[in-house]
Design an enzyme around this catalytic site. Structure first.
Site, mmCIF file in Angstrom:
data_model
loop_
_atom_site.group_PDB
_atom_site.id
_atom_site.type_symbol
_atom_site.label_atom_id
_atom_site.label_comp_id
_atom_site.label_asym_id
_atom_site.label_seq_id
_atom_site.Cartn_x
_atom_site.Cartn_y
_atom_site.Cartn_z
ATOM 1 C CG HIS A 181 0.755 7.016 4.216
ATOM 2 N ND1 HIS A 181 1.149 6.189 3.199
ATOM 3 C CD2 HIS A 181 -0.518 6.640 4.518
ATOM 4 C CE1 HIS A 181 0.164 5.364 2.884
ATOM 5 N NE2 HIS A 181 -0.861 5.611 3.678
ATOM 6 C CG HIS A 204 -1.660 1.269 1.440
ATOM 7 N ND1 HIS A 204 -2.485 1.885 0.539
ATOM 8 C CD2 HIS A 204 -1.592 2.099 2.524
ATOM 9 C CE1 HIS A 204 -2.913 3.040 1.050
ATOM 10 N NE2 HIS A 204 -2.378 3.179 2.255
ATOM 11 C CD GLU A 234 -3.810 5.977 13.115
ATOM 12 O OE1 GLU A 234 -3.229 6.908 13.692
ATOM 13 O OE2 GLU A 234 -5.001 5.674 13.311
ATOM 14 C CG ASP A 235 -1.680 1.503 10.680
ATOM 15 O OD1 ASP A 235 -2.498 2.109 11.398
ATOM 16 O OD2 ASP A 235 -1.830 1.340 9.456
ATOM 17 C CG ASP A 280 -18.868 17.384 -22.543
ATOM 18 O OD1 ASP A 280 -19.783 16.539 -22.413
ATOM 19 O OD2 ASP A 280 -18.547 18.175 -21.647
HETATM 20 MN MN MN Z 1 -2.776 4.593 3.933
#
Ligand code: MN
Length: 716
Positions: free
Chosen positions: A74, A50, A78-79, A259
């Site tokens: 990123h 990811h 958090e994880d 269009d």
């Molecule tokens: Mn993520």
């Protein structure tokens, strides 16, 4: 799908040919790889795939090394058990700030834009205003999550899709990153309305779009034959969500959307863009009202391009988008173009410009502190929902939600807006600030050509287009007022100095004077006097000199002393000498009527009949106290004199009528008039008219000379 690996990322980076900091990126990968360790995604693949995919998206957008490292890291704070301070130590404070920002954004949940979410949204805007790279990483993170969302349970898919549609896609749009915006919308739609999505996909599949390739080749050849080289031509099919909006929100059929197919022509210069537009219109039949010049009037998110819709030989309409390379990069990458072309064209200023709306939103919220307004501001700016209304002829006018009937009028044409006096919706009269809803048929009721907008409208209108058009009207109007003021001031000063320039010499002398003052023409000189940029007294010596040279022989009126104070239009404004006046168009007073003067903001005093309805209404408004002045017709207590003029003109039908109208406009009484045929197709007209003094007569002569086909006007 092949599993994402670090080697693959390195390959993508190499392909860009840009000097990325591979050492930092490698270290970021190692830290992330170790931290996420044995974690797996719901789909079963290793978790590290990811962040690697998100990093790849950032490279493709052209983002810098810090952003790529931030993307790889990123999710670690958090994880996993990696701390922010550790990241700061190993990668520096900027990368740590990016990771921190993304982590905070990830914690914010927007299941929908309810009031309680406003504070969360504010936090997000704040993070974005500090470093927009945080938001770009977050958008790529969300895009990859949406690409792999099939593994989510049904409810989570819908929640994430709704949040993406309501928050992230609009932010991508406002940041101008159209590639990400469109994919976010399409993938959200796929979860939110799978049947609608499938329906459109099937219709797209049914239509053969191979004709586009052929068109690209034909267009390229034609442009090259006409001296345009070095172009990129691409074909493009409208996004599913773009079609969905038109079908389900505008109620159009698939075949009514013009269009869906587009050809994009990318050129070197703006001049080439307009040349190419002309060439395209030669090649194909343009559909009326489909030409949009976003180069001269860019969209609010900075988008620039020329759009036109044409019908090809296959009778399928398609859109042609013409733009320069820079415009194309900005349209595709938006804010990200700043990093992609750091060394090149895009400057810090442009980045600031693009982010100005974020700061504006935050500032306006701090000022009023009202949660309701804050939410409205966010909604209208982040969710640029559109409404579609129709003209009585059936043309569709596209407006942002909340736009008023005035916006509608200006969207048709500035001339329509400037003349607007009211509006009818579906046949019923509505207030001018009526909020437009989709599907309404709106008829703009217009007044006289010179009616003009009201300054109050600036507070009512919603679109910047309407605002700009109203402002430019006032700017132009003020210029006209300045010109009138300036000319009147000059004339006053000439009278004070007893300088009488004959009307036939006026233009010549003023042109020379303007040249000496280095102003761009006579009107500019008047305007400069009008706004005080040029002192009349400065002009007097030169004018006196000219006057002497002319040795004007004053024409004496028979037994007529020249009155010392007067108004040349035949009206005396009590207490004001030589006041510029104009006759009100509403009641058109004529000599003999009881009249009253009203001091206007722009042009001197307007003369109304005492019983004019507008006067009565204005007198009730206390703001107008002191703006009314007593007036009388000059000839009531001053003699008028007869004078005879001979007019030579090219004979034509309507000539005498035009002359009579011209005299009527000046309220000059005509005692006799006879016309006869002269030589060489000329007409000679003798007119005896009433005048109060020589200056008045001179102005009459000057005015008559302006009548079409008039050759000369002399006193006899
Ligand atoms: Mn993520």
């Amino acid at each position: 799908m092949r599993e994402m690996t670090y080697e693959k990322l390195c390959e993508v980076i190499r392909e860009t040919g840009k000097p990325y900091d591979m050492d930092m990126i490698a270290r970021a990968y190692q830290v992330a790889e170790k931290a996420h360790g044995g974690q797996r995604r719901r789909s079963g693949e290793p978790y590290i795939c990811h962040p690697l995919c998100v990093a790849q998206l950032l490279v493709e957008l052209g983002m810098d090394s810090e952003s790529v490292a931030g993307a790889l890291l990123h999710d670690v704070v958090e994880d996993t058990n990696i701390s922010l301070s550790q990241i700061s130590r190993e990668f520096g404070p900027s990368v740590a700030l990016l990771v921190d920002g993304v982590t905070k954004l990830t914690k914010i949940e927007f299941s929908s834009l309810e009031e309680r979410q406003a504070e969360n949204l504010r936090k997000m805007l704040l993070a974005m205003s500090q470093d927009v790279r945080v938001m770009i990483i977050k958008l790529c993170d969300r895009l990859h999550n949406m690409r792999t969302g099939d593994a989510w349970p049904e409810q989570k898919r819908r929640d994430k899709a709704l949040e993406t549609m309501e928050v992230y896609a609009p932010i991508a749009h406002r940041l101008g990153i159209s590639s990400i915006k469109e994919e976010l919308e399409d993938r959200s739609l796929y979860y939110l309305d799978p049947i609608g999505y499938q329906h459109i996909s099937e219709q797209l599949a049914q239509h053969d779009d191979s004709f586009l390739e052929n068109i690209c080749q034909v267009v390229r050849r034609h442009l090259e034959d006409n001296g345009i080289h070095n172009m990129i031509i691409k074909s493009r099919i409208k996004s599913v969500y773009g079609i969905y909006r038109k079908m389900y929100m505008q109620g159009k059929e698939f075949d009514e959307i013009y269009d869906i197919y587009a050809v994009r022509i990318i050129l070197d210069t703006v001049a080439e863009c307009y040349t190419a537009l002309g060439l395209i219109h030669d090649m194909y039949h343009p559909i009326p009202n489909r030409f949009k010049d976003y180069i001269s009037t860019p969209k609010p998110n900075g988008y620039k391009s020329l759009h036109t819709t044409v019908i090809g030989h296959e009778t399928v309409p398609f859109e042609v988008q013409i733009r320069t390379r820079e415009m194309d990069q900005n349209a595709e990458y938006g804010v990200a173009a700043h990093w992609k072309y750091k060394a090149g064209v895009t400057t810090r200023d442009k980045l600031d410009e693009r982010l100005a709306w974020v700061r504006q939103l935050l500032e306006s919220q701090q000022e009023n502190g009202d949660v309701d307004e804050l939410l409205q501001g966010i909604k209208s700016d982040l969710l640029p929902e559109e409404v579609f209304a129709f003209t009585p002829r059936g043309d569709v006018i596209n407006l942002p939600a909340g736009a008023t009937a005035i916006d509608f009028a200006y969207a048709i044409h500035s001339a329509v807006g400037n003349r607007m006096i009211g509006a009818k919706v579906n046949g019923h009269i509505v207030p001018i600030d009526h909020k437009v809803s989709t599907g309404e048929i709106i008829e703009v009721v217009t007044g006289p050509e010179d009616k003009g907008p009201s300054r109050d409208w600036l507070k009512i209108v919603k679109t910047s287009e309407a605002k700009n058009k109203i402002r430019s009207w006032f700017k132009k109007e003020r210029r006209e007022e300045n010109i009138q003021e300036g000319r009147a001031a000059l004339e006053r000063e000439l009278r004070r100095n007893n300088i009488r320039i004959p009307p036939e010499k006026w233009d010549e002398i003023m042109t020379e004077l303007a040249r000496r003052q280095h102003t761009n023409g006579v009107e500019e000189m008047y305007a400069a006097i009008g706004y005080g940029g040029l002192l009349v007294s400065k002009l007097m010596p030169k004018l006196k000199e000219e006057y002497q040279k002319l040795k004007v022989v004053e024409v004496k009126l028979t037994n007529a002393p020249i009155p010392t104070t007067h108004s040349s239009e035949g009206v005396v404004v009590e207490g004001v000498d030589n006041c510029p006046i104009k006759f009100a168009k509403c009641c058109k007073p004529l000599p003999g009527d009881e009249i009253i003067g009203f001091i206007t903001r722009g042009f001197g005093v307007s003369i109304h009949k005492c019983d004019c309805a507008n006067v009565k209404a204005a007198q009730e408004n206390p703001e107008n106290n002191g703006r009314f002045l007593p007036c009388r017709w000059e000839k009531n207590d001053r003699e008028t004199y007869k004078a005879t003029l001979e007019i030579t003109a090219m004979d034509r039908t309507g000539l005498v009528g035009d002359i009579a109208v011209s005299l009527g406009d000046m309220r000059v009484p005509i005692y006799s008039m006879n016309a006869r045929e002269g030589d060489n197709g000329r007409a000679l007209i003798n007119i005896t008219l009433g005048t109060t003094n020589i200056e008045h007569l001179n102005s009459v002569v000057a005015k008559l000379k302006k009548v079409r086909d008039v050759i000369s006007v002399v006193r006899v």
